[in-house]
Design an enzyme around this catalytic site. Structure first.
Site, PDB file in Angstrom:
ATOM      1  N   HIS A  30       0.823  -1.211   0.000  1.00 30.89           N
ATOM      2  CA  HIS A  30       0.000   0.000   0.000  1.00 30.89           C
ATOM      3  C   HIS A  30       0.860   1.266   0.000  1.00 30.89           C
ATOM      4  O   HIS A  30       2.056   1.232   0.292  1.00 30.89           O
ATOM      5  CB  HIS A  30      -0.908   0.031   1.237  1.00 30.89           C
ATOM      6  CG  HIS A  30      -2.146  -0.803   1.091  1.00 30.89           C
ATOM      7  ND1 HIS A  30      -2.151  -2.157   1.304  1.00 30.89           N
ATOM      8  CD2 HIS A  30      -3.432  -0.471   0.740  1.00 30.89           C
ATOM      9  CE1 HIS A  30      -3.379  -2.630   1.097  1.00 30.89           C
ATOM     10  NE2 HIS A  30      -4.166  -1.630   0.758  1.00 30.89           N
TER      11      HIS A  30
ATOM     12  N   LYS B  72      -1.013   5.003   4.614  1.00 32.88           N
ATOM     13  CA  LYS B  72      -1.974   4.103   5.259  1.00 32.88           C
ATOM     14  C   LYS B  72      -1.605   3.930   6.729  1.00 32.88           C
ATOM     15  O   LYS B  72      -0.444   3.673   7.048  1.00 32.88           O
ATOM     16  CB  LYS B  72      -1.982   2.738   4.537  1.00 32.88           C
ATOM     17  CG  LYS B  72      -3.004   1.779   5.084  1.00 32.88           C
ATOM     18  CD  LYS B  72      -3.248   0.607   4.134  1.00 32.88           C
ATOM     19  CE  LYS B  72      -4.242  -0.399   4.696  1.00 32.88           C
ATOM     20  NZ  LYS B  72      -5.560   0.193   5.005  1.00 32.88           N
TER      21      LYS B  72
ATOM     22  N   THR C 151      -8.221  -5.881   3.914  1.00 34.02           N
ATOM     23  CA  THR C 151      -8.393  -6.886   2.856  1.00 34.02           C
ATOM     24  C   THR C 151      -7.504  -8.100   3.112  1.00 34.02           C
ATOM     25  O   THR C 151      -7.946  -9.247   2.991  1.00 34.02           O
ATOM     26  CB  THR C 151      -8.032  -6.268   1.493  1.00 34.02           C
ATOM     27  OG1 THR C 151      -8.771  -5.062   1.335  1.00 34.02           O
ATOM     28  CG2 THR C 151      -8.341  -7.223   0.351  1.00 34.02           C
TER      29      THR C 151
HETATM   30  N1  LIG Z   1     -12.991  -0.857   1.766  1.00 34.29           N
HETATM   31  C1  LIG Z   1     -12.302  -0.311   0.771  1.00 34.29           C
HETATM   32  O1  LIG Z   1     -12.429  -0.703  -0.406  1.00 34.29           O
HETATM   33  C2  LIG Z   1     -11.363   0.796   1.069  1.00 34.29           C
HETATM   34  C3  LIG Z   1     -11.168   1.161   2.360  1.00 34.29           C
HETATM   35  N2  LIG Z   1     -10.317   2.184   2.660  1.00 34.29           N
HETATM   36  C4  LIG Z   1     -10.255   2.516   4.072  1.00 34.29           C
HETATM   37  O2  LIG Z   1     -10.951   3.752   4.246  1.00 34.29           O
HETATM   38  C5  LIG Z   1     -10.362   4.464   5.340  1.00 34.29           C
HETATM   39  C6  LIG Z   1      -9.957   5.852   4.843  1.00 34.29           C
HETATM   40  O3  LIG Z   1      -8.883   5.722   3.942  1.00 34.29           O
HETATM   41  P1  LIG Z   1      -8.213   7.011   3.262  1.00 34.29           P
HETATM   42  O4  LIG Z   1      -9.245   7.803   2.538  1.00 34.29           O
HETATM   43  O5  LIG Z   1      -7.034   6.528   2.522  1.00 34.29           O
HETATM   44  O6  LIG Z   1      -7.746   7.824   4.548  1.00 34.29           O
HETATM   45  P2  LIG Z   1      -7.600   9.412   4.705  1.00 34.29           P
HETATM   46  O7  LIG Z   1      -6.766   9.633   5.914  1.00 34.29           O
HETATM   47  O8  LIG Z   1      -7.186  10.015   3.405  1.00 34.29           O
HETATM   48  O9  LIG Z   1      -9.114   9.882   4.975  1.00 34.29           O
HETATM   49  C7  LIG Z   1      -9.793   9.749   6.188  1.00 34.29           C
HETATM   50  C8  LIG Z   1     -10.551  11.041   6.391  1.00 34.29           C
HETATM   51  O10 LIG Z   1     -11.465  10.881   7.473  1.00 34.29           O
HETATM   52  C9  LIG Z   1     -11.444  12.077   8.226  1.00 34.29           C
HETATM   53  N3  LIG Z   1     -11.993  11.797   9.551  1.00 34.29           N
HETATM   54  C10 LIG Z   1     -11.383  11.263  10.649  1.00 34.29           C
HETATM   55  N4  LIG Z   1     -12.242  11.167  11.654  1.00 34.29           N
HETATM   56  C11 LIG Z   1     -13.428  11.637  11.200  1.00 34.29           C
HETATM   57  C12 LIG Z   1     -14.723  11.784  11.782  1.00 34.29           C
HETATM   58  N5  LIG Z   1     -14.961  11.442  13.059  1.00 34.29           N
HETATM   59  N6  LIG Z   1     -15.725  12.289  11.025  1.00 34.29           N
HETATM   60  C13 LIG Z   1     -15.506  12.636   9.733  1.00 34.29           C
HETATM   61  N7  LIG Z   1     -14.305  12.547   9.123  1.00 34.29           N
HETATM   62  C14 LIG Z   1     -13.287  12.037   9.859  1.00 34.29           C
HETATM   63  C15 LIG Z   1      -9.992  12.503   8.223  1.00 34.29           C
HETATM   64  O11 LIG Z   1      -9.849  13.876   8.563  1.00 34.29           O
HETATM   65  C16 LIG Z   1      -9.627  12.220   6.751  1.00 34.29           C
HETATM   66  O12 LIG Z   1      -9.947  13.319   5.916  1.00 34.29           O
HETATM   67  C17 LIG Z   1      -9.180   3.614   5.830  1.00 34.29           C
HETATM   68  O13 LIG Z   1      -9.590   2.807   6.901  1.00 34.29           O
HETATM   69  C18 LIG Z   1      -8.866   2.749   4.607  1.00 34.29           C
HETATM   70  O14 LIG Z   1      -8.230   1.558   4.938  1.00 34.29           O
HETATM   71  C19 LIG Z   1      -9.648   2.865   1.704  1.00 34.29           C
HETATM   72  C20 LIG Z   1      -9.785   2.520   0.398  1.00 34.29           C
HETATM   73  C21 LIG Z   1     -10.639   1.447  -0.038  1.00 34.29           C
HETATM   74  O1  LIG Z   2      -6.063   2.255   3.041  1.00 33.54           O
HETATM   75  C1  LIG Z   2      -6.266   1.915   1.853  1.00 33.54           C
HETATM   76  O2  LIG Z   2      -5.820   2.553   0.891  1.00 33.54           O
HETATM   77  C2  LIG Z   2      -7.063   0.715   1.599  1.00 33.54           C
HETATM   78  N1  LIG Z   2      -7.642   0.125   2.615  1.00 33.54           N
HETATM   79  C3  LIG Z   2      -8.427  -1.069   2.568  1.00 33.54           C
HETATM   80  C4  LIG Z   2      -7.731  -2.176   3.320  1.00 33.54           C
HETATM   81  O3  LIG Z   2      -7.107  -1.933   4.360  1.00 33.54           O
HETATM   82  O4  LIG Z   2      -7.845  -3.336   2.884  1.00 33.54           O
HETATM   83  C5  LIG Z   2      -8.821  -1.432   1.159  1.00 33.54           C
HETATM   84  C6  LIG Z   2      -7.749  -1.186   0.140  1.00 33.54           C
HETATM   85  O5  LIG Z   2      -6.724  -2.085   0.339  1.00 33.54           O
HETATM   86  C7  LIG Z   2      -7.254   0.256   0.215  1.00 33.54           C
END
Ligand SMILES: NC(=O)C1=CN([C@@H]2O[C@H](COP(=O)(O)OP(=O)(O)OC[C@H]3O[C@@H](n4cnc5c(N)ncnc54)[C@H](O)[C@@H]3O)[C@@H](O)[C@H]2O)C=CC1
Ligand SMILES: O=C(O)C1=N[C@H](C(=O)O)C[C@H](O)C1
Length: 250
Positions: free
Chosen positions: A135, A139, A146
């Site tokens: 990643h 992160k 995943t």
């Molecule tokens: N399930 C999936 O397919 C995917 C999951 N993810 C997951 O999504 C999450 C976010 O990932 P990213 O966008 O890369 O992180 P990021 O750090 O870019 O975004 C997270 C955002 O949430 C905000 N935040 C934190 N606490 C908050 C609250 N209480 N209320 C509202 N906003 C709040 C932060 O200020 C930040 O802007 C991670 O856990 C990541 O692993 C990311 C990509 C794909």
């Molecule tokens: O943090 C990410 O970027 C992602 N988070 C998810 C994970 O932890 O599996 C999904 C994807 O890998 C992107």
């Protein structure tokens, strides 16, 4: 037909900002709130949000879901950090709000969902299985949600098939050299500038190996899964874990 009223939590984040654009572009959805850290959750009730897309951090997700479920707002959750304890807490709050649906998707991309399915199917046929997830370096959690889910599915499939423990003669190792142990499956996490989200499942048997690899090259890979989740979760009360339950996979 009236549009589904959707809010995004974590709207300024890497995936949240992409999700805001995807909801705005969907003709059957209306973006009623795009909230970041520090914004009041009351906005969700004030704007009449029917579904929240939760894309924040493992530290924030539980409080946000407590609010949503407590107010009967459905949720599509991509945020990582799920443990048995957290799932139990969520199930308890869902029991008190039985019409509410929550989808937790460790990964919203179709390729990652298929990777997990293929790995689960292949696992009993090989002596060894290890997972490598790779990643971007921003992160905050490791191993990825995943990879954790993949290892759990692999371990369950091997248990069900009565597979022998994996061969491994290691007697001395630097801490971490053999990765994290997830249900008996070694999981290795790489953090590298230039990457987004990638995973390899390595399977090994006598004289052969099989590698299943998936690459998310852009956050757009997660958007069809998020939109599908939003449309389906409103008719699916209770907890659904994994996007595969909303897909018509053969
Ligand atoms: N399930 C999936 O397919 C995917 C999951 N993810 C997951 O999504 C999450 C976010 O990932 P990213 O966008 O890369 O992180 P990021 O750090 O870019 O975004 C997270 C955002 O949430 C905000 N935040 C934190 N606490 C908050 C609250 N209480 N209320 C509202 N906003 C709040 C932060 O200020 C930040 O802007 C991670 O856990 C990541 O692993 C990311 C990509 C794909
Ligand atoms: O943090 C990410 O970027 C992602 N988070 C998810 C994970 O932890 O599996 C999904 C994807 O890998 C992107």
């Amino acid at each position: 037909m009236s549009k589904l009223r959707v809010a995004v939590l974590g709207a300024k984040g890497r995936i949240g900002s992409e999700a805001v654009r995807a909801v705005e572009a969907a003709e059957d959805l209306e973006l009623v709130a795009a909230l970041g850290r520090g914004d009041s959750l009351e906005t969700l009730t004030d704007t009449g949000a029917q579904v929240v897309v939760e894309l924040t951090t493992p530290a924030s997700v539980m409080e946000n879901l407590d609010f949503c479920v407590g107010h009967g707002i459905h949720a599509v959750v991509g945020t990582t950090g799920w443990t048995e304890d957290r799932l139990a807490r969520l199930n308890t709050s869902l029991a008190a709000s039985p019409a509410t649906g929550v989808l937790i998707a460790p990964n919203f991309s179709i390729g990652a969902v298929l990777t997990m399915k293929f790995a689960e199917a292949a696992a009993p046929y090989f002596e060894s299985v290890e997972v490598i997830e790779l990643h971007h370096p921003k992160k905050v959690d490791a191993p990825s949600g995943t990879a954790t889910r993949t290892a759990q599915l692999v371990a369950a499939a091997r248990r069900e098939a009565g597979s022998a423990p994996q061969p491994d003669a290691t007697t001395t190792a630097l801490d971490g050299a053999r990765g994290a142990d997830v249900d008996g499956v070694p999981v290795h996490a790489v953090r590298l500038r230039g990457l987004l989200a990638h995973q390899e499942v390595l399977l090994g048997g006598e004289g052969e190996t099989l590698t299943i690899r998936h690459d998310s090259l852009h956050h757009s890979s997660f958007m069809p899964g998020i939109l599908l989740g939003v449309r389906r979760v409103v008719d699916t009360p209770g907890l659904t874990f994994g996007l595969e339950h909303f897909l018509d996979l053969k």
